[in-house]
Structures are given as structure tokens and as C-alpha cells.
Motif scaffolding. Structure first.
Motif, PDB file in Angstrom:
ATOM      1  N   ALA A 349       1.262  -0.946  -0.031  1.00 46.88           N
ATOM      2  CA  ALA A 349      -0.102   0.060  -0.175  1.00 46.88           C
ATOM      3  C   ALA A 349       1.008   1.084   0.043  1.00 46.88           C
ATOM      4  CB  ALA A 349      -1.224   0.014   1.080  1.00 46.88           C
ATOM      5  N   THR A 352       2.774   1.811  -3.727  1.00 51.67           N
ATOM      6  CA  THR A 352       1.946   2.443  -4.248  1.00 51.67           C
ATOM      7  C   THR A 352       1.054   3.170  -4.121  1.00 51.67           C
ATOM      8  OG1 THR A 352       0.356  -0.234  -4.390  1.00 51.67           O
ATOM      9  CG2 THR A 352      -1.187   1.364  -5.724  1.00 51.67           C
ATOM     10  N   VAL A 353       0.443   3.950  -2.646  1.00 52.92           N
ATOM     11  CA  VAL A 353       0.156   5.515  -2.300  1.00 52.92           C
ATOM     12  C   VAL A 353       0.802   6.253  -3.276  1.00 52.92           C
ATOM     13  CG1 VAL A 353       0.789   5.827  -0.086  1.00 52.92           C
ATOM     14  CG2 VAL A 353      -1.419   6.217  -0.637  1.00 52.92           C
ATOM     15  N   ALA A 358      -1.152   5.954  -8.108  1.00 53.92           N
ATOM     16  CA  ALA A 358      -2.197   6.260  -7.205  1.00 53.92           C
ATOM     17  C   ALA A 358      -2.828   7.817  -7.807  1.00 53.92           C
ATOM     18  CB  ALA A 358      -1.617   6.745  -6.311  1.00 53.92           C
ATOM     19  N   SER A 360      -5.708  10.370  -8.235  1.00 56.06           N
ATOM     20  CA  SER A 360      -6.501  11.360  -7.475  1.00 56.06           C
ATOM     21  C   SER A 360      -7.975  11.200  -7.414  1.00 56.06           C
ATOM     22  CB  SER A 360      -6.129  13.065  -7.915  1.00 56.06           C
ATOM     23  OG  SER A 360      -6.244  13.262  -9.052  1.00 56.06           O
ATOM     24  N   LEU A 406      -5.726  -4.509  -5.094  1.00 59.56           N
ATOM     25  CA  LEU A 406      -4.286  -3.995  -6.002  1.00 59.56           C
ATOM     26  C   LEU A 406      -4.688  -4.589  -6.427  1.00 59.56           C
ATOM     27  CD1 LEU A 406      -2.015  -2.776  -2.884  1.00 59.56           C
ATOM     28  CD2 LEU A 406      -2.873  -1.708  -5.167  1.00 59.56           C
ATOM     29  N   THR A 418      -4.775   2.129 -12.953  1.00 53.61           N
ATOM     30  CA  THR A 418      -4.537   3.449 -11.549  1.00 53.61           C
ATOM     31  C   THR A 418      -5.349   2.748 -10.194  1.00 53.61           C
ATOM     32  OG1 THR A 418      -6.372   4.194 -12.250  1.00 53.61           O
ATOM     33  CG2 THR A 418      -4.148   4.864 -13.065  1.00 53.61           C
ATOM     34  N   TYR A 419      -4.365   3.356  -8.728  1.00 57.71           N
ATOM     35  CA  TYR A 419      -5.871   2.908  -7.949  1.00 57.71           C
ATOM     36  C   TYR A 419      -5.913   3.980  -7.463  1.00 57.71           C
ATOM     37  CZ  TYR A 419      -2.680  -1.163  -9.201  1.00 57.71           C
ATOM     38  OH  TYR A 419      -1.850  -1.840  -9.785  1.00 57.71           O
ATOM     39  N   ASP A 420      -6.844   3.657  -6.126  1.00 53.11           N
ATOM     40  CA  ASP A 420      -7.294   4.532  -5.307  1.00 53.11           C
ATOM     41  C   ASP A 420      -6.577   5.327  -3.959  1.00 53.11           C
ATOM     42  OD1 ASP A 420      -9.235   6.549  -3.764  1.00 53.11           O
ATOM     43  OD2 ASP A 420     -10.058   4.064  -3.168  1.00 53.11           O
ATOM     44  N   TYR A 421      -6.306   6.876  -4.351  1.00 53.99           N
ATOM     45  CA  TYR A 421      -5.027   7.529  -3.943  1.00 53.99           C
ATOM     46  C   TYR A 421      -5.858   7.283  -2.484  1.00 53.99           C
ATOM     47  CZ  TYR A 421      -2.262  10.749  -1.415  1.00 53.99           C
ATOM     48  OH  TYR A 421      -1.396  11.081  -0.612  1.00 53.99           O
ATOM     49  N   LEU A 424      -5.958   4.119  -0.728  1.00 61.44           N
ATOM     50  CA  LEU A 424      -4.612   3.039   0.253  1.00 61.44           C
ATOM     51  C   LEU A 424      -4.070   4.256   1.233  1.00 61.44           C
ATOM     52  CD1 LEU A 424      -3.690   2.670  -3.692  1.00 61.44           C
ATOM     53  CD2 LEU A 424      -4.099   1.230  -1.154  1.00 61.44           C
ATOM     54  N   ARG A 425      -4.210   5.321   0.904  1.00 59.31           N
ATOM     55  CA  ARG A 425      -3.945   6.854   2.397  1.00 59.31           C
ATOM     56  C   ARG A 425      -4.486   5.792   3.245  1.00 59.31           C
ATOM     57  NH1 ARG A 425      -3.866  12.848   2.370  1.00 59.31           N
ATOM     58  NH2 ARG A 425      -2.813  13.245   5.152  1.00 59.31           N
TER      59      ARG A 425
END
Length: 505
Positions: A349, A352-353, A358, A360, A406, A418-421, A424-425
Motif C-alpha cells: 500500500a 503504491t500510494v 495512485a 486523485s 491492488l 491506477t489505484y485509489d489514492y 490506500l492512504r
């Protein structure tokens, strides 16, 4: 949900309501320092530490006191053994030092104070005098005993029938007592050789010789030593007052130790001694309790050296404080696997973040919901009598949610993904924040405090500045080199030196 705890005194799970709505007074019956600390001790330490951490998480200021019993015949029995020391005091000092080192290696929060019996003999004598003056205790041949028949509530913690309690103490002590259940508050003279013979270790001084190195004190009843039970009452009341919010100890201490603590404390003050009694269940090694006296133990030092603090804490919090736990190769292997799952998910995580993958504007509602539900599950578990087993399961759900996100995001595994920033944060913060409640550290070593490291670096830089001002440039350069050898980057500027601690990720 309000925190509920299982109170041994009532036998019920009750809502926790401290005397002061903002502060909690927590006392833990600590270690008799006569052996190396083992995982059985560590289990109680870790669970008390988790209680401390969760209470602070709920917003309480926690005054946590944990004693060291450094006056005991088991300690005297080790005089002269190896390099432990040539007196009771020296042996105790050796093991107190080792115990503190083991506590630090397990990433335990520091208690407010660690009182020792030897430091509190004046308070012990004052408490015994009060009990004698109030008619709850009597002197016999230089010893002082608590008269259990004078305290109406005797037996209320352990549900013992006074008339069925067997006599406590050695034959001489029994002959001096008015009632078989009376217990010693002050013991005349020193330690008898017979009292330490059963605890004698190979290489230690012979019992008759070791007895000469036991500590005694003057008292109104003559030279002697404090009884075991009176010690905790004196130490806890000295540092926390007459009424504690939470008193924690091992299940094996309910009787006679904790029962006697209640009797002598409440007789002396007329106040309730502790509102909530929480007892840690036994830690088993095969079919038996892990115990120093049985010799069937794994030391804290050995466990941390082999598996690390995070695995040990994962193992110890896999069961709740009031459930029996078994040590075996299988249970340790399960803890290793659980910690590695958490650690790998956190690492993935974070990687990736902190990358361009990641986004926006990417949102995975299912992922975010899973993380939020896990946070709620964690809180529900901890508020249910500090249920670390279910709390740990909630952390593992966060790890699973990270892995699903992921692995299932569109384009996962190639450069187009692309991933959910924000998701993940939130997941990273959840693992770190709630992992901290269980004492788990996802960044760096768990044997010390970052704040402490910064304090030490700043102290060294202050000394370096003084050396530079005095013209001792070679010594100043040596100090800088020593810091940089530890990974601390030092940068001299017009306004003074700045530094950066090593990256522990």
C-alpha cells in the motif's frame, strides 16, 4: 460503544467508569525479579500495555504503575550464582536491569513509575502500624499478622469461605496465628535457610550462607522483612492513592495475594481498594503452565532474538488477556504468517500510494467501505473487554482489502493501472494507527522511541557545538562522523546544524 471489562470482583462484564472521567489509575502486579523474564510474563506485560494504549486511544490520561518485587527468598536463593551478585540487592538489581531491557525490546509503553519493594519499606511499616492501631492486625514474637476475622469482606474476590481456607505460611508462622487464614504483614528476623532451599540453584551459595546476604530492616516490632501481600498495597497507594480504577494481575494471584491486598488496604483506609479487577489467564507450555519454577519456559530475550518484537506481539495478542493461550510451534508459525500478511499489505500500500499509479480521481467504494468497517470492528472488539483476538482479525481484514484493491483494480499488474489514492492512504493510516494499539510497528525497529532518538541526536549536536566554540574541531568532527555512521545526516548551516534521522521504511 462504551468500554466494558470483565470484573473478577463481581464476576460480570461491566461498563468501565473511572473515578475521574478524564484519568485512569492502572496498577499491575509486576515481576518478582528472581529469574529471566519469559513469555508467560511477556503475555501479561503486552496485554496490560494494550489496555494502556487503548485507554489513551479513547482519550484518557493513564497513570500506569507496575512494581518490581525485589525482596523475596527466591532472590536470596540465587546469591553467588554465576555473575548475578553477592547479595539479595545485587541479584535483584541484575534481574531488574534485564527485565527493563526485555520490556524495551517488546515495544512496551513506559509506566509512570516502577516502584520497588526495597524503596517503600517506610510506607509498608506505616501501613502495618495503622492496621495494628485499628485492631486489624496483631504482633506475635516480632512478626505482625492480619486478623482475617476482623474484616467482614474477606473472601469477596475469590469467593472463599473463611472457615474452609487452609493455613498459610511455614509451621512456625502457623503456630503464631490466631486463625489459620491470617497472613503475615511483617516477618521477624531474616530468611530461614529452609525457606530458600527449595528454590536453590546450582552454583549459588549454600542456603545457610545465602541467608546471611538477605536484607532486613528495623521496625517497631524488631528487625525483619515485609510480608508479600502488604508490599503491593503500600506501593500502589503511595503512587496512585487509596482507590485504583483498574488492578491487573495473573489469575493465579486472585487468592491469596489479591484477596489479602483488598483486606489490608480497605481495612486501613475504609475505602474501596480497586473498582475493577482484571486477571490474565495462564500461558501454557504443553499441558502445563509456563513457569520459571517448572523450568518449561522460553525467555523474552530468546523469543525476540528469534522472531522479532512484531511477531512476538502478534502471537501474544492472538488471544485475549482472559483466555488461556498455548505456546507451540504451530501457534508461533501462525503468528509469523499473520504478521507477514500485515507487513506485506502495508508495504504494498505504501509503495503504491507513493507512486504515480495512485490517482486523485480514482475511487473504489467497496475498498473504502471495507477499511472503514474494519476500523469499526477493531473498536468494537477493543471495547469488548480488550478483545485483542478480534481486533487483530480486523487488522487482517484491512490487509485483505488492500490486496483485493491492488489485485482487482482495472489494469492491475501492468503500467496502465491506477489505484485509489485516498483509499490506500486511509488503509495505511488504519494499519499504522490501530496496529500501534496492539504495539505493532510497521516502520523501523520496535526497541525504542523516535522522540528519544531525536533527543539523543540533539544532545550530541549540542555537545558538538560546544566543542566547535571551544576550538576543539577534531572532536567536533569525530562526533559528526559518529552520528553519520549511525545513519544520521548532519548539515551545517548559518543558523546551526540540522539533521535527518535514517529512513526506517
Amino acid at each position: 460503544m462504551t468500554l466494558h471489562v470483565t470484573n473478577t470482583l463481581t464476576g460480570a462484564k461491566e461498563p468501565f467508569e473511572p473515578q475521574d472521567p478524564e484519568n485512569v489509575l492502572l496498577y499491575y502486579c509486576g515481576l518478582t525479579v528472581s529469574d529471566p523474564p519469559h513469555l508467560g510474563h511477556a503475555r501479561s506485560w503486552v496485554h496490560v500495555d494494550v489496555m494502556h494504549r487503548w485507554l489513551e486511544h479513547l482519550g484518557y490520561d493513564v497513570r500506569h504503575v507496575e512494581n518490581f518485587t525485589d525482596v523475596n527468598e527466591k532472590i536470596v536463593a540465587r546469591v553467588g550464582e554465576d555473575d548475578l551478585g553477592e547479595s539479595e540487592t545485587e541479584v535483584a538489581e541484575t534481574y531488574v536491569t534485564r527485565t527493563i531491557e526485555d520490556m524495551r525490546s517488546l515495544n512496551l509503553l513506559r509506566a509512570e513509575v516502577y516502584p520497588r519493594v526495597s524503596e517503600h519499606v517506610p510506607e509498608i511499616i506505616d501501613l502495618v502500624e495503622t492496621l495494628v492501631e485499628e485492631g486489624y492486625a496483631y504482633e506475635a514474637n516480632g512478626s505482625v499478622y492480619f486478623d482475617v476475622t476482623t474484616f467482614d469482606g474477606y473472601g469477596k474476590l475469590s469467593n472463599q469461605d473463611l472457615e474452609e481456607i487452609e493455613s498459610q505460611g511455614d509451621p512456625d508462622e502457623r503456630s503464631e496465628k490466631r486463625h489459620p487464614a491470617d497472613f503475615a504483614l511483617w516477618k521477624a528476623g531474616g530468611v530461614d535457610a529452609g525457606a530458600i532451599e527449595e528454590h536453590h540453584h546450582e552454583g549459588a551459595a549454600p542456603p545457610e550462607e545465602a541467608c546471611e546476604h538477605a536484607t532486613t530492616w528495623d521496625s517497631p516490632w524488631g528487625e525483619g522483612r515485609p510480608g508479600w501481600h502488604i508490599e503491593c498495597s503500600a506501593m500502589s497507594m503511595t503512587h496512585l492513592g487509596e482507590t485504583l480504577d483498574i488492578h491487573v494481575g495473573g489469575r493465579d494471584l486472585v487468592f491469596p495475594h489479591h484477596e489479602n491486598e483488598i483486606a489490608q488496604s480497605e481495612a486501613a483506609t475504609g475505602q474501596e481498594f480497586a473498582s475493577y479487577w482484571l486477571h490474565c489467564e495462564l500461558f501454557q507450555m504443553g499441558e502445563e503452565k509456563m513457569s520459571s519454577s517448572l523450568g518449561n519456559f522460553v525467555t523474552v530475550e530468546e523469543a525476540v532474538a528469534e522472531w522479532g518484537a512484531n511477531v512476538v506481539r502478534t502471537f501474544l495478542t492472538a488471544g485475549s488477556y482472559n483466555s488461556t493461550q498455548l505456546y507451540s510451534d504451530e501457534t508461533i508459525a501462525e503468528a509469523v504468517e499473520r504478521w507477514e500478511r500485515l507487513e506485506r499489505a502495508h508495504e504494498r500500500a505504501v509503495e503504491t500510494v507513493d507512486s504515480t499509479a495512485a490517482g486523485s480521481k480514482v475511487e473504489d467504494p467497496e475498498f473504502r467501505t471495507s477499511v472503514d468497517e474494519a476500523r469499526e470492528d477493531f473498536a468494537t472488539a477493543m471495547n469488548d473487554d480488550f478483545n485483542t483476538r478480534e481486533a487483530q482479525s480486523a487488522l487482517l481484514e484491512v490487509a485483505s482489502a488492500i490486496n483485493r484493491h491492488l489485485e482487482e483494480a482495472p489494469g492491475a499488474g501492468d503500467d496502465t493501472a491506477t489505484y485509489d489514492y485516498r483509499g490506500l492512504r486511509r488503509a495505511v493510516e488504519t494499519l499504522e494507527d490501530l496496529g500501534e494499539v496492539l504495539g505493532l510497528s510497521f516502520v523501523g525497529e520496535t526497541t525504542g522511541s523516535v522522540d528519544l532518538a531525536e533527543d539523543v541526536v540533539e544532545l550530541v549536536l549540542d555537545v558538538r557545538a560546544q566543542e566547535r566554540d571551544a576550538g576543539n574541531y577534531d572532536r567536533a568532527d569525530e562526533l559528526r562522523d559518529e552520528l553519520e555512521a549511525l545513519g544520521v545526516e548532519v548539515q551545517d548551516t548559518d543558523s546551526g546544524a540540522s539533521y535527518r534521522l535514517p529512513d526506517t521504511n
